[in-house]
Design a protein around this motif. Structure first.
Motif, PDB file in Angstrom:
ATOM      1  N   CYS A 157       0.752  -1.263  -0.083  1.00  0.00           N
ATOM      2  CA  CYS A 157       0.016   0.067  -0.045  1.00  0.00           C
ATOM      3  C   CYS A 157       0.831   1.141   0.043  1.00  0.00           C
ATOM      4  N   HIS A 172      -3.319   1.922  11.905  1.00  0.00           N
ATOM      5  CA  HIS A 172      -4.045   0.452  12.305  1.00  0.00           C
ATOM      6  C   HIS A 172      -4.224  -0.521  11.389  1.00  0.00           C
ATOM      7  N   CYS A 173      -3.251  -0.520  10.388  1.00  0.00           N
ATOM      8  CA  CYS A 173      -3.490  -1.425   9.123  1.00  0.00           C
ATOM      9  C   CYS A 173      -3.166  -2.778   9.638  1.00  0.00           C
ATOM     10  N   GLY A 228      -4.141  -4.285   0.896  1.00  0.00           N
ATOM     11  CA  GLY A 228      -3.389  -3.377   0.360  1.00  0.00           C
ATOM     12  C   GLY A 228      -4.032  -2.329  -0.415  1.00  0.00           C
ATOM     13  N   ASN A 260      -7.995   3.180  -1.404  1.00  0.00           N
ATOM     14  CA  ASN A 260      -7.982   4.614  -0.747  1.00  0.00           C
ATOM     15  C   ASN A 260      -7.947   5.720  -1.402  1.00  0.00           C
ATOM     16  N   TYR A 278      -9.438   8.519   5.811  1.00  0.00           N
ATOM     17  CA  TYR A 278      -8.762   8.509   7.215  1.00  0.00           C
ATOM     18  C   TYR A 278      -8.662   9.943   7.849  1.00  0.00           C
ATOM     19  N   ASN A 311      -0.994  -4.128   5.531  1.00  0.00           N
ATOM     20  CA  ASN A 311      -0.084  -3.491   4.680  1.00  0.00           C
ATOM     21  C   ASN A 311       1.410  -3.943   4.513  1.00  0.00           C
ATOM     22  N   ASN A 349      -0.165   3.833   1.363  1.00  0.00           N
ATOM     23  CA  ASN A 349      -0.185   4.694   2.657  1.00  0.00           C
ATOM     24  C   ASN A 349       0.386   3.604   3.738  1.00  0.00           C
ATOM     25  N   ASP A 350       0.392   4.154   4.909  1.00  0.00           N
ATOM     26  CA  ASP A 350       0.876   3.236   6.183  1.00  0.00           C
ATOM     27  C   ASP A 350       0.112   3.610   7.398  1.00  0.00           C
ATOM     28  N   CYS A 351      -1.155   3.299   7.121  1.00  0.00           N
ATOM     29  CA  CYS A 351      -1.977   3.546   8.326  1.00  0.00           C
ATOM     30  C   CYS A 351      -1.743   3.009   9.771  1.00  0.00           C
TER      31      CYS A 351
HETATM   32  S1  SF4 Z   1      -5.657   0.748   5.975  1.00  0.00           S
HETATM   33 FE1  SF4 Z   1      -5.912   0.762   3.807  1.00  0.00          FE
HETATM   34  S2  SF4 Z   1      -5.220   2.683   3.058  1.00  0.00           S
HETATM   35 FE2  SF4 Z   1      -4.266   2.274   5.032  1.00  0.00          FE
HETATM   36  S3  SF4 Z   1      -2.409   1.341   4.799  1.00  0.00           S
HETATM   37 FE3  SF4 Z   1      -3.752  -0.363   5.287  1.00  0.00          FE
HETATM   38  S4  SF4 Z   1      -4.375  -1.005   2.919  1.00  0.00           S
HETATM   39 FE4  SF4 Z   1      -3.399   0.994   3.013  1.00  0.00          FE
END
Ligand code: SF4
Ligand code: SF4
Lengths: 101, 391
Positions: free
Chosen positions: B36, B42-43, B84, B111, B137, B46, B38-40
């Motif tokens: 991904c 809470h993910c 992802g 996303n 987010y 990813n 992004n690097d959220c």
């Molecule tokens: S929650 Fe979604 S957008 Fe955020 S890092 Fe994980 S896969 Fe990517």
């Protein structure tokens, strides 16, 4: 689309839909936008509709299709013809079939 | 012959569609990549966008297309393309179009940061037939990028949403209740309602899963666990628009009361759905990666997986004494998120009760008047009767 269905013309499934047969049901799934009035739905037939649909393959004029159905179904000609035209009108308005001339 | 409407409109998920047998597979979830951009915070999934090893192991478009054809042949109607971030794949359009030409409806989870004018036009011309689900987010650059941890992701997401709206592509936004965004929920709902093309109401993630790979990246689990809301917070969030949610919990519980016994797989709609990870391994659902529950499609076939492997798996029985003692007798099974995928992520087993989800279900039950404070659901002798209790 208000054109009327014409028995002397030939109709075929439109390229704008995908026709699938799943567990004996014919399921028509819109491919391009604007098929039907809501996009997140697919379509299927009652038994009668299925019998007619299976013959709408662009190979013969509608009057031949009606004659074949008259041979297969014990129904008054006027009623059967009206039902076929009704069904095709609906399919045509939904852009599920096209006029091949 | 019938003089009524000849063409019946149906939702593809409607059970009324099938007069005889249901197809072997009705829905397929495909995780196109774990990577991904992004690097959220809470993910649970990813990997970095540039992870070369992950990328090199992902199935090619050709393999996905073959699998989709096989799935459609089994009667599949809906495919979910997720990650992802699935749009990281340069061949996304090819896979998407193949699915649509097979007559599959596509649920796209994204996303939105990588949506281009070309992709938005494609989604307009060949619509997915399901609203695109977009993770948003954060309502401001600060809150959004505090979650995604990628500079520029806020603007990119807004640009993507704009392109969907301009092209009349239906989409739904999804939020997450995280420390940077916890005060934004109402504002996000109001904002989403005013977006052109937005369908439905935003859903919010709150009960975050731990990393489902249980590998190196699982070091992040402590941080994820620290983001989770407790039972009281969960209940008050659900109640913020009134008691509708609590009434639903009560009704749901009344409909599904009765213990699990030693059954492990109680998830309802799973009868004919399956999931496949980016490397062609078929799973019961995307979170369940326990090696004993995974089928390698490269060494078998989709048909065998859904007609033999999954039905056998569904018969797996629980052995953990705590599960049998508690979940086996608990009347809250309809409320509780306990399932083999959660046990796997938390404990590396299939049947160890997960205290976090247990606590949440108890808090819901107390709010719904089904339990007294401090009472344990599994000690209630007649759960079916209790599930009918009204305050
Ligand atoms: S929650 Fe979604 S957008 Fe955020 S890092 Fe994980 S896969 Fe990517
Ligand atoms: S509430 Fe607790 S005991 Fe009941 S099913 Fe969930 S985890 Fe098991």
């Amino acid at each position: 689309m208000t054109e009327k269905i014409d028995l002397s013309r030939t109709y075929a499934p439109s390229d704008d839909v995908v026709v699938r047969e799943i567990e004996g049901e014919i399921v028509i799934v819109p491919l391009t936008s604007g098929i039907g009035d809501v996009e997140d739905e697919c379509f299927t037939f009652d038994e009668w509709g299925r019998a007619v649909w299976s013959k709408i393959d662009g190979s013969r004029p509608l009057e031949t299709v009606v004659q074949e159905l008259l041979d297969e179904y014990d129904a008054p000609a006027g009623l059967l013809k009206g039902e076929v035209v009704g069904l095709l009108q609906e399919l045509y308005e939904r852009r599920m079939i096209v006029d091949k001339g | 012959m019938s003089a009524q409407a000849y063409v019946r409109k149906v939702r593809s998920g409607e059970s009324g569609l099938w007069k005889s047998a249901k197809p072997a597979l009705t829905r397929l979830d495909i995780e196109l990549t774990e990577r991904c951009n992004n690097d959220c915070l809470h993910c649970a999934v990813n990997l970095p966008a540039g992870d070369i090893e992950a990328r090199g192991s992902e199935w090619t478009a050709e393999r996905w297309k073959t699998l989709l054809t096989e799935a459609a042949g089994l009667g599949c109607l809906v495919v979910r393309l997720t990650g992802g971030e699935p749009l990281l794949r340069a061949d996304f359009e090819e896979i998407y179009l193949h699915a649509r030409r097979l007559g599959l409806r596509v649920m796209l989870f994204t996303n939105a940061t990588l949506i281009t004018p070309r992709l938005a036009r494609l989604l307009k011309d060949v619509p997915p037939l399901e609203a695109v689900e977009v993770s948003v987010y954060g309502l401001t650059k600060e809150t959004c990028e505090a979650v995604t941890r990628v500079s520029g992701s806020f603007a990119a997401c807004r640009r993507g949403l704009g392109l969907l709206g301009e092209n009349g592509v239906a989409f739904t936004v999804k939020g997450a209740v995280l420390p940077p965004t916890s005060r934004e929920a109402d504002a996000l709902e109001a904002w989403a309602a005013g977006l052109p093309g937005h369908a439905g109401r935003p859903a919010f993630a709150m009960l975050f899963d731990l990393r489902s790979r249980r590998d190196e990246a699982a070091k992040k689990n402590k941080a994820i666990a620290g983001l989770r809301q407790g039972g009281d917070e969960f209940v008050s969030f659900a109640r913020r628009h009134g008691d509708g949610a609590v009434d639903e919990w009560r009704d749901f519980c009344a409909r599904s009361a009765g213990g699990r016994g030693d059954r492990l797989f109680n998830c309802l709609p799973m009868g004919s759905s399956a999931a496949v990870d980016p490397y062609g391994r078929l799973q019961y659902c995307l979170g369940l990666r326990h090696p004993g529950t995974v089928y390698d499609l490269a060494a078998g076939s989709m048909r065998e997986a859904v007609t033999k492997f999954l039905p056998r798996l569904r018969e797996t029985r629980a052995a953990d004494p705590a599960y049998l003692e508690r979940c086996g007798r608990c009347f809250l099974k309809g409320l509780c998120e306990q399932c083999p995928a959660k046990s796997w992520a938390e404990h590396g087993t299939l049947d160890t009760p997960v205290e976090y989800f247990c606590g949440i279900a108890h808090a819901q039950a107390v709010a719904a008047g089904l339990l007294d404070w401090g009472e344990k659901a599994w000690t209630v002798r007649d759960g079916s009767e209790r599930a009918k209790r009204r305050k």
